[in-house]
Design a protein around this motif. Structure first.
Motif, short mmCIF file in Angstrom:
data_model
loop_
_atom_site.label_atom_id
_atom_site.label_comp_id
_atom_site.label_asym_id
_atom_site.label_seq_id
_atom_site.Cartn_x
_atom_site.Cartn_y
_atom_site.Cartn_z
N GLY A 644 80.63 -11.13 88.98
CA GLY A 644 79.58 -10.83 89.96
C GLY A 644 80.17 -10.43 91.30
N ILE A 645 81.19 -11.15 91.73
CA ILE A 645 81.82 -10.83 93.01
C ILE A 645 82.43 -9.43 92.97
CG2 ILE A 645 83.75 -11.44 94.54
CD1 ILE A 645 83.10 -14.41 93.91
N GLU A 646 83.06 -9.12 91.86
CA GLU A 646 83.68 -7.79 91.73
C GLU A 646 82.60 -6.69 91.73
OE1 GLU A 646 86.53 -6.67 92.09
OE2 GLU A 646 86.37 -4.64 91.25
N LEU A 647 81.52 -6.95 91.03
CA LEU A 647 80.44 -5.96 90.99
C LEU A 647 79.89 -5.73 92.40
CD1 LEU A 647 78.62 -4.17 89.24
CD2 LEU A 647 77.09 -6.13 88.93
N GLU A 648 79.70 -6.81 93.12
CA GLU A 648 79.17 -6.69 94.48
C GLU A 648 80.14 -5.91 95.37
OE1 GLU A 648 77.30 -10.24 95.88
OE2 GLU A 648 77.00 -9.46 97.90
N GLY A 680 71.81 -6.59 85.34
CA GLY A 680 72.27 -7.94 85.01
C GLY A 680 73.42 -7.89 84.02
N LEU A 681 74.37 -8.79 84.21
CA LEU A 681 75.45 -8.94 83.23
C LEU A 681 75.23 -10.30 82.59
CD1 LEU A 681 78.62 -7.83 85.29
CD2 LEU A 681 76.92 -6.42 84.10
N GLY A 686 82.40 -13.31 73.18
CA GLY A 686 83.14 -12.07 72.89
C GLY A 686 82.73 -10.87 73.72
N GLY A 687 81.95 -11.05 74.77
CA GLY A 687 81.64 -9.87 75.57
C GLY A 687 80.50 -10.06 76.55
N ALA A 713 85.75 -5.24 82.30
CA ALA A 713 85.95 -3.90 82.87
C ALA A 713 84.88 -2.96 82.34
CB ALA A 713 87.34 -3.38 82.53
N ALA A 714 84.61 -3.03 81.04
CA ALA A 714 83.62 -2.13 80.45
C ALA A 714 82.22 -2.47 80.96
CB ALA A 714 83.67 -2.22 78.93
#
Ligand code: SRM
Ligand SMILES: Cc1cc2nc3c(=O)[nH]c(=O)nc-3n(C[C@H](O)[C@H](O)[C@H](O)COP(=O)(O)OP(=O)(O)OC[C@H]3O[C@@H](n4cnc5c(N)ncnc54)[C@H](O)[C@@H]3O)c2cc1C
Ligand code: SF4
Ligand code: FES
Lengths: 801, 118
Positions: A644-648, A680-681, A686-687, A713-714
């Motif tokens: 989440g932090i990376e996405l932000e 949303g993630l 497994g993913g 990453a994906a």
């Protein structure tokens, strides 16, 4: 079975074949085409060059159409000879084919003027899909292109190349652009518009040579001027392909001569399309060819009777925002009465020419909405005595249905494909057509240049029992275009500021609806490299805080992923004390709101906080809520906090059509509500599942699954693709829950995660460009855009002096 | 006796085109001055609806749209542009002299009289 051989797999040949099959499905048809493609809509090559449509989009008859009709198709094969006595044709693959009836539909070829060096690499014509692909392969930002010829084709080529980023100059021999369609005044208006697009226009100039060694590096004009050029397009006119007609012993003038029944001088040989000459005229537009094809089909199938009596030539320029229409005989003459209207500020020029009280010709530049009315008057030769006061400014119809109701059934709605009002109504009733797309599919109406879309829409509205509107309303009365049209205008033109758009396409003033919308669109179009105009933005975006009911502001610092620290909390507490903040509140989005701050204190508050803007006041990237995920939670399957932090981090500080709220959760228990967020993630074993279009505000909507991926990453990449796609395609103020619903998740998937690699790369590239320019808005606290951005005026005089 | 006087407020460059800026005078009144590009106009900086700061609105033609609930106020007349809406804000004459924006406000005597009448 009658053996019919068609030479030319183009628009006229195949239109004729379609008509013939309708009359007599017993014909055994062989088609030769020297292009390697199935029949496509040549008109739309301009859109392909401009990147608006792909080659697949413009196919008219896919391969299974040929198969269904048992047509023996020879692509990439050129017919080189005709033996009219022995009734055979010979093709360049060495084959001889016998026919009972021969149809020549060989079209025309670009005319090459006597200019030295036209054989150099980098010289193109603009006629076929292959030409277009060749141009696209060369066209790139910064490439210098010279278009020789300022007619319809040359201008559309110029515009396409310019949209591709080329630096384009049009060199035109005559004194004005499109001189065959426009009088001098009309040409001047057009030239002004074209120049506004950023295309350079030189008129009254003749090109004498293309310069360069093996490849092009410039062109030379008769006056000695040399222009640099990496590529040259020759669009100086067309010549009918009559060679085979000569070989077949037909009477040939400029084109293959045909009579009103579309018969040539030999009984078994017919011709149709741009290669023919009827009554002294060779046509270079689609509508006449389709009329010819209908008559020809009747004649060939033994139903001789219908006559082709020539067509009124009507031409439209297909450049968005540069409306040009011309039809009939508009030249000034002693027996002609011209009626004119012009407004240089609006760039509108209109001229009607009347003869004996009837319309004989029309020119419209800058505004072509009435072209159908004029075409109808031209076609029917209507006596205009009663309309005299409303020739150029029609009384506004009370409702759009009225105009449609006034059209006779036989009136042509779609000039490109030749569809009448009656046939549209028939399709609506018999095939249950309710939407524009269904109508396009059923009748092909509106699949050509698209200018009849409004009329089709009005007809649907009036006739279809369950009419569904597909296109959105216009943005507002100040700029009366749909948002889609505006995005297209901005995409293809060099306008960089809201005021420019308002001046050229609107009323010059703008309002609280269109100004912020245009600001956003320009930001998106130029990836942030536009001329930012604060006056066009809501107060929140001028001072980067949310205005409150008492005129004070709220401040929500960015707290990525909802994670904070003791030091940050201490600074927030200090700010709350120092500025006597009336309320400190934990928001519904995992961060802290300081409410009730005076505008003039904002810069100091931001400086003291030492945290970036949380964009809580704007249509932009809000937060990414997270849960504790694998780090602490016993159920967590993914590190949702870090993701989440990376996405932000990747998306923060960007503007969007409406606010974008996101969340990342470590497992489907969904503690941070990712399935009701714009993006949303959702961590799974497994993913990740990436979901989009969720909402729990005014609407409640469960997000749709965009894609399931294995790595973080994906997942981030999928989120980025969707994010940028939403930025580019949504209407302003359209949240993702409406956007995804409107397009359908299948389309969204197809154009994001399942798109071809280059499309994805381009989306990410534009996102990267925007991101490179985006910055924390609160930095403006240190360097205001103007001295009074945050502070009130301090009067020079006092009242009591 | 004069009823009004011209007050020099600020350099015209301090108000960007199509934006407004507030100025508070000693008598407590707060005026919003707008730069329309070709001229300057001024009104009381209080929306008649609920007191919104008009200086923060978006300018449309010669009107401003209040940032709180989008009432539209004509800057020349002070009239509110809404059906049946007779509400009005006070507008003030403005001129620019040698790059300085001046606003004409009722002088103190007039204010005092107004106050007495109220
Ligand atoms: C401060 C906050 C309430 C709180 O105290 O918790 C808040 C306050 C406002 N919300 Fe909200 N919303 C807040 C979280 C939410 C949430 C919950 C969330 O984000 O998870 C929602 C539902 C989720 C969603 O939006 O999908 C929410 C749905 C709305 C909506 C309805 C949007 C919609 O299309 O459904 C609006 C109105 C709008 O945007 O048009 C709105 C508009 C507003 C505005 C900006 C109204 C306005 O224009 O002035 C409020 C600003 C108050 C002020 O003066 O500062 N707020 N608002 C929250 C700030 C979150 C943040 O840190 O950025
Ligand atoms: C870029 C562009 C934009 C245009 N825009 C418009 C517009 O907006 N409106 C409009 O009305 N018109 C427009 N036109 C014109 C329109 O496309 C043509 O009028 C129409 O395509 C002509 O149809 P046709 O079948 O006669 O010729 P074509 O479509 O050219 O078909 C002839 C075919 O025959 C093939 N052929 C020729 N000789 C042989 C041979 N010996 N053996 C085998 N095959 C052969 C050719 O390769 C070609 O494929 C545009 C044209 C172009 C190029
Ligand atoms: S959703 Fe899963 S990972 Fe997130 S807090 Fe709840 S249990 Fe833990
Ligand atoms: S306060 Fe101005 S519109 Fe409500």
């Amino acid at each position: 079975m009658t053996r019919l051989v068609v030479v030319g797999n183009g628009m006229a040949g195949i239109a004729a074949a379609e008509q013939i099959l309708k009359h007599a499905p017993t014909f055994a048809i062989t088609v030769f085409g020297d292009e390697t493609h199935v029949n496509y809509n040549r008109i739309l090559l301009s859109s392909v060059l401009a990147g608006e449509q792909s080659a697949d989009d413009i196919v008219l008859n896919p391969i299974d159409w040929y198969q269904r009709h048992a047509i023996d198709l020879h692509l990439g094969t050129r017919v080189i000879d005709v033996d009219a006595d022995g009734k055979t044709v010979t093709s360049d693959d060495g084959r001889t084919t016998a026919y009972d009836v021969l149809l020549l539909a060989t079209g025309s070829t670009a005319w090459m003027p006597p200019i030295a060096g036209l054989d150099k690499d980098g010289v193109f014509v603009f006629r076929t899909l292959d030409d277009t692909r060749g141009l696209l392969a060369r066209a790139a930002p910064g490439v210098k292109a010279v278009v020789i010829g300022g007619g319809l084709l040359g201008l559309e080529a110029a515009r396409g190349l310019q949209v591709q980023g080329c630096d384009v100059t049009v060199v035109h021999l005559m004194d004005r652009l499109m001189e065959r369609q426009l009088d001098p005044a009309g040409g001047a208006y057009l030239q002004e518009r074209i120049a506004q697009l950023g295309v350079r226009v030189l008129v009254n100039r003749s090109t004498t040579a293309v310069l360069g060694g093996g490849g092009v590096d410039g062109v030379e004009l008769a006056d000695g001027t040399k222009l640099e050029a990496d590529l040259v397009v020759v669009a100086a006119g067309i010549r009918p392909n009559v060679e085979l007609g000569r070989r077949a012993g037909l009477a040939v003038g400029r084109g293959i001569l045909v009579n009103d029944f579309m018969e040539t001088s030999r009984p078994d040989v017919f011709a149709v399309g741009e290669c023919v000459e009827h009554n002294g005229v060779c046509y270079g537009l689609v509508a006449p060819l389709l009329e010819q094809a209908r008559v020809l089909a009747a004649t060939i199938t033994g139903n001789r009777g219908a006559k082709y009596e020539g067509s009124i030539q009507a031409a439209k320029l297909k450049i968005m925002g540069v409306e040009v229409f011309s039809a009939g005989a508009w030249e000034d003459a002693p027996d002609a009465a011209p009626v004119r209207f012009e407004d240089p500020a609006l760039g509108v020029y209109k001229k009607l020419v009347l003869r004996d009280g009837r319309l004989s010709g029309v020119i419209l530049v800058g505004e072509t909405a009435d072209s159908h009315r004029y075409m109808e008057w031209l076609r029917t030769g209507k006596d205009l005595a009663a309309e005299r006061r409303h020739l150029l400014v029609p009384p506004p119809p009370a409702d759009p249905g009225v105009d449609v109701a006034q059209m006779p059934d036989s009136a042509t709605v779609c000039g490109c494909v030749g569809v009448t009002k009656a046939s549209i109504i028939e399709a609506i009733h018999q095939q249950g057509v309710n939407t524009l797309s269904q109508l396009k599919e059923a009748t092909r109406a509106s699949t050509g240049c698209g200018s009849c879309t409004g009329l089709c829409q009005a007809l649907l509205k009036a006739v279809a029992p369950d009419f569904e509107e597909e296109t959105r309303k216009v943005l507002c009365a100040c700029v009366p275009f749909t948002q889609e049209a505006l995005r297209e205008i901005l995409r293809s033109q060099r306008l960089r500021s809201v005021q420019d758009v308002l001046d050229i396409y609107g009323n010059g003033a703008g309002c609280e609806v269109c100004k912020p919308a245009l600001s956003y669109m320009l930001d998106m179009r130029w990836c942030g490299d536009h001329d930012e105009d604060r006056s066009a933005r809501f107060i929140n975006d001028r001072v980067h805080a949310n205005i409150q009911k008492d005129g004070t502001f709220s401040v929500v610092p960015r707290m990525r992923g909802g994670v904070t620290s003791a030091a940050e909390l201490r600074r927030i507490a200090d700010v709350a004390d120092k500025y006597r903040v009336p309320m400190v509140k934990i928001t519904g989005s995992q961060r802290i709101d300081l409410l009730g701050i005076r505008k003039e204190d904002l810069p100091a508050v931001w400086a003291d906080l030492g945290m970036p803007s949380g964009q809580a006041y704007t249509k932009g990237v809000r937060m990414v809520k997270t849960c504790v995920g694998t780090d602490f939670c016993r159920f967590g399957t993914q590190d949702s906090t870090a993701a989440g932090i990376e996405l932000e981090r990747r998306l923060e500080h960007l503007y969007t059509p409406h606010k974008v709220k996101m969340a990342a959760v470590g497992c489907p228990r969904n503690c941070a509500e990712a399935t009701v967020k714009d993006i949303g993630l959702v961590g799974v074993e497994g993913g990740w599942q990436v979901v989009v279009g969720g909402a729990a505000g005014k609407s409640v909507r469960k997000a749709d699954l965009l894609v399931t991926v294995e790595t973080t990453a994906a997942a981030l990449e999928a989120a980025e693709l969707f994010f940028q796609y939403y930025r580019e395609h949504a209407n302003y103020l359209e949240r993702t829950y409406d956007f995804v619903e409107r397009l359908g998740i299948e389309k969204v998937r197809k154009e994001t995660v399942y798109a071809p690699a280059p499309v994805k790369a381009a989306l990410r590239d534009r996102l990267r460009k925007s991101k490179a320019r985006a910055r924390d808005a609160w930095q403006e606290g240190r360097t205001p855009v103007n001295p009074t951005q945050f502070i009130p005026l301090d009067p020079i005089d006092q009242l009591n002096v | 006796m004069t009823n009004a006087r011209w007050i020099r407020i600020t350099s015209s460059t301090n108000i960007p085109p199509r934006e407004g800026r507030p100025v508070r005078l000693e008598d407590g009144r707060e005026i919003a001055i707008f730069n329309l590009g070709d001229r300057f106009l001024a009104v009381d900086n209080r929306c008649p609806h609920s007191g919104g700061p008009l200086c923060d609105g978006i300018v449309t033609g010669a009107s401003v749209v209040c940032p709180l609930h989008a009432w539209r106020i004509n800057l020349q007349t002070g009239a509110v542009d809404r059906p049946g809406g007779a509400a009005c804000v006070q507008s003030y004459p403005v001129r620019v002299d040698e790059g300085v924006v001046l606003v004409e406000v009722p002088d103190r005597a007039a204010i005092a009289k107004q106050g007495a009448a109220a």
